[in-house]
Scaffold this motif. Structure first.
Motif, PDB file in Angstrom:
ATOM      1  N   LEU A 194       0.029   9.832  14.732  1.00 40.79           N
ATOM      2  CA  LEU A 194       1.021  10.161  13.696  1.00 40.79           C
ATOM      3  C   LEU A 194       0.696  11.526  13.067  1.00 40.79           C
ATOM      4  N   VAL A 217       1.967  16.961   2.949  1.00 41.76           N
ATOM      5  CA  VAL A 217       2.838  15.853   3.371  1.00 41.76           C
ATOM      6  C   VAL A 217       2.056  14.882   4.272  1.00 41.76           C
ATOM      7  N   ALA A 218       1.185  15.421   5.089  1.00 41.06           N
ATOM      8  CA  ALA A 218       0.371  14.552   5.945  1.00 41.06           C
ATOM      9  C   ALA A 218      -0.722  13.916   5.089  1.00 41.06           C
ATOM     10  N   ILE A 253       0.870  -1.181   0.000  1.00 40.15           N
ATOM     11  CA  ILE A 253       0.000   0.000   0.000  1.00 40.15           C
ATOM     12  C   ILE A 253       0.900   1.221   0.000  1.00 40.15           C
ATOM     13  N   SER A 254       0.666   2.113  -0.944  1.00 41.62           N
ATOM     14  CA  SER A 254       1.519   3.305  -1.013  1.00 41.62           C
ATOM     15  C   SER A 254       0.823   4.410  -1.792  1.00 41.62           C
TER      16      SER A 254
HETATM   17  O1  M6R Z   1       3.740   7.217  -0.384  1.00 45.16           O
HETATM   18  P1  M6R Z   1       3.519   6.244   0.722  1.00 45.16           P
HETATM   19  O2  M6R Z   1       2.075   6.007   1.023  1.00 45.16           O
HETATM   20  O3  M6R Z   1       4.229   4.926   0.490  1.00 45.16           O
HETATM   21  O4  M6R Z   1       4.166   6.892   1.993  1.00 45.16           O
HETATM   22  C1  M6R Z   1       4.244   6.213   3.207  1.00 45.16           C
HETATM   23  C2  M6R Z   1       4.567   7.158   4.348  1.00 45.16           C
HETATM   24  O5  M6R Z   1       5.792   7.791   4.123  1.00 45.16           O
HETATM   25  C3  M6R Z   1       3.481   8.216   4.543  1.00 45.16           C
HETATM   26  O6  M6R Z   1       2.224   7.640   4.756  1.00 45.16           O
HETATM   27  C4  M6R Z   1       3.825   9.128   5.738  1.00 45.16           C
HETATM   28  O7  M6R Z   1       3.760   8.400   6.927  1.00 45.16           O
HETATM   29  C5  M6R Z   1       2.865  10.327   5.764  1.00 45.16           C
HETATM   30  N1  M6R Z   1       3.600  11.536   5.943  1.00 45.16           N
HETATM   31  C6  M6R Z   1       1.857  10.251   6.836  1.00 45.16           C
HETATM   32  O8  M6R Z   1       1.023  11.359   6.862  1.00 45.16           O
END
Ligand code: M6R
Length: 608
Positions: A483, A397-398, A345-346
């Motif tokens: 988080l 970013v969040a 999941i990403s």
């Molecule tokens: O792009 P991704 O979903 O793989 O990223 C995973 C984490 O880096 C991402 O969810 C990070 O924890 C976020 N900043 C959370 O808000």
């Protein structure tokens, strides 16, 4: 993560490079720079901090070159200051880099012994000197770049500019993404299609090990041995979308508000709202009925989505799930069965640890499925089955809307798996899909709580620590809430399973400790009430997020009560995510932090 842009153009490119870098701001950065060929020399402007500082530099001292490279740096080697900002120079060469050159120390020693003087603390500078040494040895620009790239170990995307070549940029990719944008009599390089959106939507993604020679009218791509390779040009969908904040103060707020729409969009890709059936698993390269175990791995918010997915796959499909943080999974040498399913999941589809886990599972002969928001991403391209989230570009970013879309996909897939495995009948399937169709409506109602949550956030902004508690699917949501709060407000927060409270964290409870309890009135509501009593008895301040039934039946004293409508159980993590996100958002706004680009964080983490 760092962002890269390159333009072989016909007008002064510095302002265009800065504009493109602005579109990469969402990845997170702490300094920025551009370099262009100015007549008979290379020149650059760099600045610590935000792009506005670089713009001011350029205003005071403009660059006029029509070929150039630009970079936003997210510090890995060396502090975030101007000296370490890219582009890095070595006499006739300028380089921008995303990633980590793992053998940089050995290369640095070798180059120092050869008389090269290093001016920065970065790993990147070795690349500039390596190319420069090749030129000195009599190699042509392309040859020198190829020879240097072949010496590099680690993860990198590069763009290399040469003083004497006014129609050339060499790019390379091994890990972090790099895309070529095809224009008319001009050519572009960028970390993603969003960066190149104002210039073109005709995009070619380099694959790992590729390097490319980009000129105004031509692009050639090679493998690491120098053999030409063909990579398809695609019309990027993402690039057509306008990336702006609309009427919102921050991208994060806008993205929170987009959730009813993007959840609906995503769900309708997996379920027929008319017949209330899931679209099923026909056409998939594996059969849920034939799978003994499902291994999910992901990072950060995507990992918490996966944890919630575990509850659903086990509950509805009776399919055992192993869920792992990707950075642990990739090294823990877990026994995996050939023919089982591994799911990744990403949001970005580029997260280095998640990608490495995917490759590990592929080597073990597993089926690879990925839940991704960027369909052209590496994780998507390396999967046998792609389960897209239709969230649109997520800039804050969040992660917010990507999370609820990931949940939408996982809930639908768990129902589809249950159907395929015969663990849910048609009636149950219809009921669950009907429940899911209500998600956008409930999400809208949750957004109406913003004003109340803003007031609560004023209190939260004064504390140093916050505890989040939940049970069942709301336990991972509690961790996601913690988080979210810590990453944008910098307040220390932890998420716990409510039942775990008395096994340690209860020692932290006193009148200074707010405890956010996520507790819809479900099968185990009473159990959570007992945990709230434990908090209350020790003077803890409870912020309870519940539904109307839960609010009516809570005997425990709460400092704040956030009340959502009663809703079907499968929806609660999806809808309760919204007040949790809003609480973090308004706390951060109250504290005046950089909500969309919080300190030290990157949107797409393409290094380990
Ligand atoms: O792009 P991704 O979903 O793989 O990223 C995973 C984490 O880096 C991402 O969810 C990070 O924890 C976020 N900043 C959370 O808000």
């Amino acid at each position: 993560m760092c962002g890269i842009v390159g333009i072989v153009g016909n007008v002064p490119v510095a302002p265009l490079l800065v504009d493109a870098l602005k579109r990469l701001e969402y990845r997170g950065y702490d300094s920025a720079g551009v370099a262009t060929i100015e007549g008979d020399h290379l020149d650059r402007r760099r600045a610590q901090g935000k792009l506005v500082n670089l713009e001011n530099r350029l205003k005071d001292s403009p660059l006029s070159g029509t070929v150039g490279i630009g970079h936003t740096r997210w510090a890995t080697h060396g502090v975030p200051n101007e000296v370490n900002a890219h582009p890095h120079f070595s006499e006739n060469v300028a380089v921008v880099h995303n990633g980590i050159i793992e053998n940089f120390r050995a290369l640095r020693d070798e180059l120092s012994a050869d008389g090269y003087v290093f001016t920065s603390q970065t790993d990147t500078e070795v690349v500039a000197h390596l190319v420069s040494r090749g030129l000195k040895q009599g190699l042509g620009a392309v040859e020198a770049a190829h020879k240097a790239i072949a010496r590099l170990e680690g993860a990198f995307a590069l763009a290399i500019l040469f003083k004497s070549e006014t129609d050339l940029i060499v790019g390379a990719r091994n890990g972090p993404p790099l895309a070529i944008g095809h224009g008319e009599d001009e050519m572009f390089l960028g970390s993603d299609a969003i960066a190149l959106a104002p210039f073109t939507n005709r995009i070619t993604y380099l694959e790992d090990g590729d390097w490319c020679v980009v000129t105004r009218n031509d692009v050639k791509i090679f493998d690491i041995n120098g053999a030409p390779v063909e990579r398809a040009m695609q019309h990027s969908v993402g690039s057509a979308l306008l990336v702006d904040k609309g009427n919102h103060r921050h991208f994060m707020q806008k993205e929170i508000y987009e959730q009813p729409e993007v959840i609906s969009h995503t769900l309708s890709n997996y379920a027929d709202f008319g017949t209330c059936e899931v679209r099923g698993s026909e056409g998939l390269p594996f059969d849920f009925a034939e799978i003994d175990r499902l291994a999910i791995s992901a990072c950060g918010t995507a990992y918490y989505a996966g944890m919630i997915g575990k509850y659903w796959f086990e509950r509805y499909a009776r399919l055992p799930v192993d869920i792992d943080i990707a950075s642990e999974f990739r090294y823990r040498e877990m026994p995996l069965a050939k023919g089982d399913l591994a799911m990744f999941i990403s949001q970005s589809g580029e997260t280095a640890d998640t990608l490495a886990s995917l490759r590990y599972c592929r080597e073990q002969g597993m089926h690879i499925g990925s839940v991704v928001n960027v369909r052209e991403s590496t994780i998507a391209r390396e999967s046998n089955a792609i389960f897209p989230t239709l969230a649109g570009p997520e800039i804050g970013v969040a992660s917010t809307k990507a999370f609820t879309c990931q949940l939408s996909v996982l809930a639908s897939l768990a129902i589809a798996a249950g159907k395929a495995r015969g663990t849910i009948d048609a009636e149950r399937e219809h009921q669950l899909v009907r429940d899911l169709t209500e998600a956008p409506r409930f999400a809208n109602q949750a957004l109406k709580l913003e004003k109340q949550i803003e007031t609560i956030a004023h209190d939260l902004a004064r504390v140093k620590h916050v505890l989040y508690l939940g049970r069942d699917t709301n336990f991972p949501l509690a961790m996601e809430g913690a988080l979210k709060l810590k990453e944008i407000s910098y307040i220390h927060a932890e998420g716990y399973a409510a039942g775990e409270l008395k096994h340690g964290p209860i020692a932290l409870i006193d009148e200074n400790m707010p405890v956010v309890v996520i507790a819809p009135h479900d099968r185990i509501f009473e159990k959570t009430v007992s945990n709230m009593q434990e908090v209350s008895a020790r003077g803890g301040r409870i912020i309870l997020i519940t539904d109307e039934k839960g609010a009516a039946e809570t005997s425990v004293k709460t400092e704040h009560l956030i009340v959502l409508p009663d809703m079907p159980e499968i929806l609660t993590p999806l809808v309760y995510a919204i007040p949790v996100q809003l609480l973090a958002y308004h706390t951060a706004v109250t504290m005046g932090t950089d909500v969309d680009q919080p300190r030290n964080l990157a949107k797409s983490v393409t290094v380990e």
